[in-house]
Enzyme design. Structure first.
Site, PDB file in Angstrom:
ATOM      1  N   ASP A 147      -1.225 -17.383   4.771  1.00 46.54           N
ATOM      2  CA  ASP A 147      -2.295 -18.167   4.149  1.00 46.54           C
ATOM      3  C   ASP A 147      -2.777 -19.259   5.111  1.00 46.54           C
ATOM      4  O   ASP A 147      -3.978 -19.470   5.287  1.00 46.54           O
ATOM      5  CB  ASP A 147      -1.852 -18.756   2.799  1.00 46.54           C
ATOM      6  CG  ASP A 147      -0.486 -19.413   2.842  1.00 46.54           C
ATOM      7  OD1 ASP A 147       0.203 -19.333   3.889  1.00 46.54           O
ATOM      8  OD2 ASP A 147      -0.094 -20.022   1.828  1.00 46.54           O
ATOM      9  N   ASP A 178      -4.960  -5.976   6.647  1.00 48.30           N
ATOM     10  CA  ASP A 178      -6.232  -5.468   6.144  1.00 48.30           C
ATOM     11  C   ASP A 178      -7.176  -6.634   5.841  1.00 48.30           C
ATOM     12  O   ASP A 178      -8.313  -6.684   6.317  1.00 48.30           O
ATOM     13  CB  ASP A 178      -5.952  -4.661   4.865  1.00 48.30           C
ATOM     14  CG  ASP A 178      -7.142  -3.828   4.445  1.00 48.30           C
ATOM     15  OD1 ASP A 178      -8.115  -3.730   5.214  1.00 48.30           O
ATOM     16  OD2 ASP A 178      -7.095  -3.272   3.334  1.00 48.30           O
ATOM     17  N   LYS A 221       4.821 -14.169   4.716  1.00 52.68           N
ATOM     18  CA  LYS A 221       4.922 -15.136   3.624  1.00 52.68           C
ATOM     19  C   LYS A 221       6.380 -15.106   3.148  1.00 52.68           C
ATOM     20  O   LYS A 221       6.672 -14.940   1.957  1.00 52.68           O
ATOM     21  CB  LYS A 221       3.928 -14.708   2.531  1.00 52.68           C
ATOM     22  CG  LYS A 221       3.643 -15.724   1.475  1.00 52.68           C
ATOM     23  CD  LYS A 221       2.737 -16.854   1.932  1.00 52.68           C
ATOM     24  CE  LYS A 221       2.612 -17.848   0.781  1.00 52.68           C
ATOM     25  NZ  LYS A 221       2.139 -19.160   1.161  1.00 52.68           N
ATOM     26  N   ASP A 264     -10.478  -8.181   8.233  1.00 50.19           N
ATOM     27  CA  ASP A 264     -11.850  -8.244   7.699  1.00 50.19           C
ATOM     28  C   ASP A 264     -12.391  -9.669   7.784  1.00 50.19           C
ATOM     29  O   ASP A 264     -13.577  -9.883   8.049  1.00 50.19           O
ATOM     30  CB  ASP A 264     -11.900  -7.768   6.241  1.00 50.19           C
ATOM     31  CG  ASP A 264     -12.199  -6.276   6.130  1.00 50.19           C
ATOM     32  OD1 ASP A 264     -11.766  -5.532   7.031  1.00 50.19           O
ATOM     33  OD2 ASP A 264     -12.858  -5.863   5.162  1.00 50.19           O
ATOM     34  N   TYR A 314       0.819  -1.211   0.000  1.00 50.44           N
ATOM     35  CA  TYR A 314       0.000   0.000   0.000  1.00 50.44           C
ATOM     36  C   TYR A 314       0.859   1.270   0.000  1.00 50.44           C
ATOM     37  O   TYR A 314       0.404   2.330   0.401  1.00 50.44           O
ATOM     38  CB  TYR A 314      -0.927   0.030   1.234  1.00 50.44           C
ATOM     39  CG  TYR A 314      -2.099  -0.922   1.184  1.00 50.44           C
ATOM     40  CD1 TYR A 314      -2.394  -1.647   0.032  1.00 50.44           C
ATOM     41  CD2 TYR A 314      -2.921  -1.090   2.287  1.00 50.44           C
ATOM     42  CE1 TYR A 314      -3.477  -2.514  -0.010  1.00 50.44           C
ATOM     43  CE2 TYR A 314      -4.008  -1.953   2.256  1.00 50.44           C
ATOM     44  CZ  TYR A 314      -4.275  -2.673   1.109  1.00 50.44           C
ATOM     45  OH  TYR A 314      -5.351  -3.528   1.081  1.00 50.44           O
TER      46      TYR A 314
END
Ligand code: ATP
Ligand code: MG
Length: 326
Positions: free
Chosen positions: A199, A223, A167, A227, A120
């Site tokens: 993951d 993020d 990751k 959620d 981002y």
């Protein structure tokens, strides 16, 4: 000491849930001076600018900002506001409340999301008709600053340690740097860490969220995974958040402007009221923050409910009930 607080309701249900949280704060009658400021779609329409300079300046100079939501202009409003407070971490608790219908009622964890870089960081390019690229930025300094915060968070909160989601097996350089920086700060400070591939985390948290207390994540992962956790605890109307900087903070619900229900007076104010509690705790008013949490919890358990939680109460009814409990 009087704290200066800027209140930015913004768009849509931000205009409904932010005043609700302010009513709760005003009821506590602490030494606060509130400044009203404006931003969002409606400000763009009126003035040609979604985030007026004076709103930015207020956020950058006061002790704390309470923000509602911005609609289409979210990226033009919230990203600069996070910069205004120099926020390097987004604290996102995902807690299921007793009595609220949740997929995983046992969920009680906190994401500490890196808030300044990762994918981002804004470095996107269109190189040809066929090719677009994104530069992912990871610095040791930002990762270490996040880790220092995480260590303090764990020590203050009485947690055993924290998980680091990454990751690094694929993104060896960027997530490798993130992981190494975070783990080495924790080692120096004697805080236990456990690594988890992001993951795999997504699966584990759905199957058994009780395995996790504090999860430190790169920006995008934080993020998405927070959620996902919202889905486990009963929806977006429930999740508060705190953007913390070295000298000031910005507190906001995780949800957006919810245009589908805006103006109806039925938005769930819980996320914003608990964001205000996080603000109180940040400002050193721990007892009052806890009182608000307890009142919200009690109302969610057996008080009036907004339609997202299966009730037919209004935002105002729920806010009245919270104040009544206080
Ligand atoms: P935005 O573009 O501003 O993010 P959105 O359409 O994505 O708007 P969100 O605010 O993200 O809307 O909300 C997604 C869904 O969750 C909507 O159906 C909305 O009504 C619901 N929702 C979000 N927040 C609340 C809340 N506080 N109370 C009740 N429902 C909510
Ligand atoms: Mg949204």
């Amino acid at each position: 000491m009087t704290h200066e607080i800027v209140v930015i309701p913004g768009d849509g249900i931000g205009q409904e849930v932010t005043p609700a949280a302010v009513r709760v704060l005003e009821f506590l009658d602490l030494a606060f001076e509130f400044h009203e400021a404006d931003a969002g779609d409606h400000v763009l329409a009126e003035t040609g600018e979604a985030l007026p300079e004076e709103t930015y300046e207020l956020a950058a100079s006061t002790d704390a900002t309470l923000f509602g939501a911005a609609g289409e202009t979210a990226a033009d409003v919230i990203l600069p506001l996070r910069t205004a407070v120099d926020s390097f971490v987004n604290v996102r608790p995902a807690t299921a409340y007793p009595g609220v219908d949740a997929l995983r009622p046992e969920t009680d964890l906190v994401f500490l999301r890196e808030n300044t870089e990762g994918v981002y960081s804004g470095h996107e390019d269109r190189l040809s008709d066929d090719l677009s690229t994104l530069t992912r930025v990871v610095t040791s300094s930002a990762s270490e600053r996040l880790a220092e915060f995480a260590c303090e968070f764990v020590e203050d909160g009485g947690y055993d340690g924290f998980h680091v989601a990454h990751k690094a097996n694929v993104m060896r350089e960027t997530d490798g740097r993130f992981r190494d920086s975070v783990v080495s700060v924790a080692e120096e400070r004697g805080v236990e860490t456990e690594e988890v591939l992001m993951d795999a985390f997504a699966t584990h948290v759905c199957l058994d969220p009780t395995q996790f207390d504090v999860v430190v994540c790169p920006n995008l992962a934080g993020d998405v995974l927070s959620d996902l956790a919202a889905g486990l605890v009963g929806g977006l109307g429930m999740l508060p958040s705190a953007n913390i900087g070295p000298d000031r903070g910005l507190f906001e619900p995780v949800h957006g402007s919810a245009p589908d229900i805006a103006g109806e007076g039925v938005a769930n104010p819980a996320a914003t009221i608990v964001s205000a509690a996080m603000m109180l705790e940040y400002l050193g008013h721990d007892d009052e923050g806890q009182r608000i949490r307890d009142a919200v919890e009690a109302v969610l358990e057996d008080g009036p409910r907004t339609p997202d939680l299966g009730g037919d109460a209004s935002t105002e009814d729920v806010t009245d009930a919270v104040i009544e409990r206080l």
